[in-house]
Design an enzyme around this catalytic site. Structure first.
Site, mmCIF file in Angstrom:
data_model
loop_
_atom_site.group_PDB
_atom_site.id
_atom_site.type_symbol
_atom_site.label_atom_id
_atom_site.label_comp_id
_atom_site.label_asym_id
_atom_site.label_seq_id
_atom_site.Cartn_x
_atom_site.Cartn_y
_atom_site.Cartn_z
ATOM 1 N N CYS A 41 -1.922 -5.320 5.049
ATOM 2 C CA CYS A 41 -1.595 -5.282 3.616
ATOM 3 C C CYS A 41 -0.403 -6.187 3.285
ATOM 4 O O CYS A 41 0.707 -5.944 3.763
ATOM 5 C CB CYS A 41 -1.314 -3.825 3.259
ATOM 6 N N CYS A 45 2.502 -4.487 1.564
ATOM 7 C CA CYS A 45 3.165 -3.606 2.533
ATOM 8 C C CYS A 45 4.182 -4.397 3.363
ATOM 9 O O CYS A 45 5.270 -3.893 3.659
ATOM 10 C CB CYS A 45 2.147 -2.954 3.467
#
Length: 101
Positions: free
Chosen positions: A27, A30
């Site tokens: 991600c 992230c």
């Protein structure tokens, strides 16, 4: 900041205020959140931050209703206090954490 899993989650979050970063390695946002968290730890070493990979720990993600990542949850003595979905910048993150003290 350390990465935890389903085996040690309860032990690591049972006392005090803990900020949990629920993330996935693939991600992009992230990874951006992780960089912000690292900066926060440098400026505020008193903030207890742990990371949980949702792909490796689906039961934790399910327990906290994680539908999007990154998700940050704030626990106080093991109980959910607040939840935030999406990227959070340093100042907001510090305020988010301090609100549970």
């Amino acid at each position: 900041m350390k990465q935890i899993n389903e085996k040690n989650f309860l032990e690591e979050t049972k006392s005090g205020v803990v900020l949990v970063d629920l993330f996935a390695s693939w991600c992009g946002p992230c990874r951006m959140q992780s960089a912000v968290l690292e900066d926060v730890v440098k400026s505020r070493p008193d903030i207890n931050i742990v990371k949980v990979d949702v792909d490796e720990n689906p039961n934790i993600a399910r327990k906290y209703g994680v539908m999007s990542i990154p998700t940050l949850i704030l626990l106080k003595d093991g109980e959910l206090v607040k939840k935030h979905v999406g990227l959070m910048q340093s100042d907001d993150l510090i305020s988010f954490y301090d609100s549970a003290k």
